[in-house]
Write a protein that holds these residues in place. Structure first.
Motif, PDB file in Angstrom:
ATOM      1  N   ASP A   1      -7.874  97.680  73.094  1.00 56.29           N
ATOM      2  CA  ASP A   1      -7.504  98.053  74.461  1.00 56.29           C
ATOM      3  C   ASP A   1      -8.004  96.978  75.411  1.00 56.29           C
ATOM      4  N   ARG A   2      -7.782  97.170  76.668  1.00 56.31           N
ATOM      5  CA  ARG A   2      -8.204  96.165  77.646  1.00 56.31           C
ATOM      6  C   ARG A   2      -8.986  96.852  78.754  1.00 56.31           C
TER       7      ARG A   2
ATOM      8  N   THR B   1      -1.735  93.038  76.512  1.00 53.64           N
ATOM      9  CA  THR B   1      -2.527  93.894  75.609  1.00 53.64           C
ATOM     10  C   THR B   1      -1.665  94.416  74.471  1.00 53.64           C
ATOM     11  N   ARG B   2      -0.452  94.827  74.805  1.00 56.45           N
ATOM     12  CA  ARG B   2       0.467  95.333  73.760  1.00 56.45           C
ATOM     13  C   ARG B   2       0.815  94.250  72.744  1.00 56.45           C
TER      14      ARG B   2
ATOM     15  N   GLY C   1      -2.542  96.330  71.358  1.00 55.78           N
ATOM     16  CA  GLY C   1      -3.314  97.264  72.184  1.00 55.78           C
ATOM     17  C   GLY C   1      -2.554  98.534  72.516  1.00 55.78           C
TER      18      GLY C   1
ATOM     19  N   GLN D   1      -4.122 101.040  74.832  1.00 57.30           N
ATOM     20  CA  GLN D   1      -4.566 101.705  76.059  1.00 57.30           C
ATOM     21  C   GLN D   1      -5.262 100.741  77.005  1.00 57.30           C
ATOM     22  N   LEU D   2      -5.367 101.176  78.255  1.00 60.47           N
ATOM     23  CA  LEU D   2      -6.217 100.497  79.237  1.00 60.47           C
ATOM     24  C   LEU D   2      -7.439 101.352  79.464  1.00 60.47           C
TER      25      LEU D   2
ATOM     26  N   PHE E   1       1.841 104.123  76.190  1.00 58.03           N
ATOM     27  CA  PHE E   1       0.573 103.462  76.465  1.00 58.03           C
ATOM     28  C   PHE E   1      -0.388 104.455  77.127  1.00 58.03           C
TER      29      PHE E   1
ATOM     30  N   SER F   1     -14.307  98.552  71.452  1.00 50.91           N
ATOM     31  CA  SER F   1     -13.022  97.951  71.771  1.00 50.91           C
ATOM     32  C   SER F   1     -13.022  96.455  71.516  1.00 50.91           C
TER      33      SER F   1
ATOM     34  N   ASN G   1      -7.026 105.279  67.748  1.00 55.18           N
ATOM     35  CA  ASN G   1      -6.625 105.542  69.131  1.00 55.18           C
ATOM     36  C   ASN G   1      -7.795 106.191  69.879  1.00 55.18           C
TER      37      ASN G   1
END
Ligand code: SF4
Length: 406
Positions: A55-56, A97-98, A102, A104-105, A134, A310, A347
């Motif tokens: 994630d970011r 991110t994707r 990734g 999620q944020l 997302f 993360s 996740n």
């Protein structure tokens, strides 16, 4: 202290009270704490896997009125380095991110008086419209309190509205130490008292959200207060079962008003291990390699942690206080596998998504952390003009022509 008796009790699933936990935290040998924490980790996660999430960590604004004295990240209202990210900037970060796998944020920011509830709702809706799968792990309890106060809406109503707009989970930031004596000394009592922090989480859990819990230690608190913090989390977890994970890290003193020294690696490992012993109703403990570095992060897997947190694509808060460790997915997986575990992507609910993303996809190595913005970028997002500002500086900014974010 009879360690054998403690060992038998803990192995039988017995619960530690505050006095017992204090005795162990202060006096048990470090190897013993590690061995006990590792045994509990193995009991809860017998499959030999260590998880992580791609994630970011995005900080949507650094403008903050709370002024916690341990924080090197915030800027006062009207400060020339203050920023608010534009929706397009956030979309771009999500696209990047994707591309790295990734999902999620982690979206957190300062208590900016010039961002009304509607801004958050519009942002969340826009993200979900563009990226329906997302996830938004967003707005720690003090931010929710801040929005509640600004909008004059009760916390459950704010949470309900944010969920309707797309909020998926609340991160456990802003907990520091959940004891009001400490919070007053850190100047973070007014952003959220211990009870208020817990109450936001209680309401979030009742509304169906899962959340994390954190602890920042190493400022002014006593050992007893660290354990009180853990026991308060344990009590809420007994009540709601809504916490997915616990994450602890040491205070990072550089560039802060408070100053001082950072706790040692051994203190981190002992704190992590005692948390595994005390928080018997938490399934997941994260290794905080962002503050401790990769090697202590790896050692954490022998002191109770079962998750590497993360992959760090972007980080602004800890870096502002002097720490800037960077590990991309390749590095995280290498640390996990070298420690003897199988690395799995997960996740926000700690459900396994699969094997390392980079093994099946062509992804670029990430050897440096991104920042919220390039240094010196003071552009103002165009959509901010649509929202009423409360501060004098914010009002002035929104009445003059702005340079749009490209
Ligand atoms: S820790 Fe958060 S709430 Fe406190 S001053 Fe920093 S940005 Fe603001």
């Amino acid at each position: 202290m009879n360690l054998t008796a403690f060992e038998e009790r803990i192995n039988a699933g017995g619960r530690l009270n505050a006095d017992e936990a204090l005795q162990l935290y202060r006096r048990a040998p470090t190897y013993w704490l590690g061995r006990m924490a590792d045994a509990i980790r193995e009991r809860k996660h017998p499959e030999g896997q260590v998880t992580y999430i791609i994630d970011r960590n995005v900080n949507y604004t650094n403008v903050c009125v709370a002024r916690c004295n341990f924080c090197a990240f915030y800027r006062e209202v009207g400060h020339r380095d203050g920023y608010v990210l534009g929706f397009d900037e956030i979309f771009k970060k999500i696209e990047e991110t994707r591309a790295l796998g990734g999902v999620q944020l982690l979206l957190q920011g300062g208590h900016n008086p010039d961002l009304p509830l509607q801004w958050y709702e519009d942002l969340f809706r826009a993200v979900k419209q563009k990226f329906p799968d997302f996830k938004l792990h967003a707005l720690s309890p003090p931010e929710v309190m801040h929005i509640s106060r600004m909008s004059k809406l009760p916390v459950p109503e704010v949470i309900k509205r944010l969920i309707a707009a797309g909020l998926d989970s609340i991160p456990g930031g802003g907990a520091e130490i959940l004891v009001d004596r400490v919070r007053k000394l850190l100047n973070c009592y007014s952003k959220a008292s211990a009870d208020e922090w817990l109450d936001v989480m209680r309401h979030a859990h009742r509304a169906g959200l899962r959340t994390t819990a954190t602890m920042m230690y190493g400022t002014v608190e006593t050992d007893e207060e660290r354990l009180e913090h853990m026991l308060r989390l344990r009590a809420l977890q007994d009540e709601t079962g809504g916490f997915t994970a616990f994450i602890t890290w040491s205070y990072q003193p550089e560039h802060t008003e408070r100053g001082g020294h950072e706790a040692t690696g051994i203190e981190y490992l002992r704190t992590l291990a005692i948390a595994r012993l005390v928080l018997d109703n938490f399934d997941n403990l994260q290794a905080s390699w962002v503050t401790q570095g990769g090697k202590v992060g790896q050692l954490s897997l022998a002191f109770g942690a079962n998750d590497m947190g993360s992959v760090m694509i972007e980080e602004n808060v800890v870096r502002a206080a002097g720490a800037s460790y960077c590990m991309d997915e390749v590095e995280i997986v290498r640390n996990v596998e070298d420690a003897g575990f199988v690395a799995k992507r997960r996740n926000m609910h700690y459900e396994i998504l699969g094997d390392p993303f980079f093994r099946d996809h062509d992804v670029q190595r990430m050897l440096e952390l991104s920042t919220a913005r390039e240094a010196g970028d003071t552009s103002v997002p165009v959509e901010l003009m649509n929202y009423p500002a409360r501060s004098a500086a914010g009002k002035k900014q929104r009445t003059r022509p702005i340079s749009p974010v490209s």
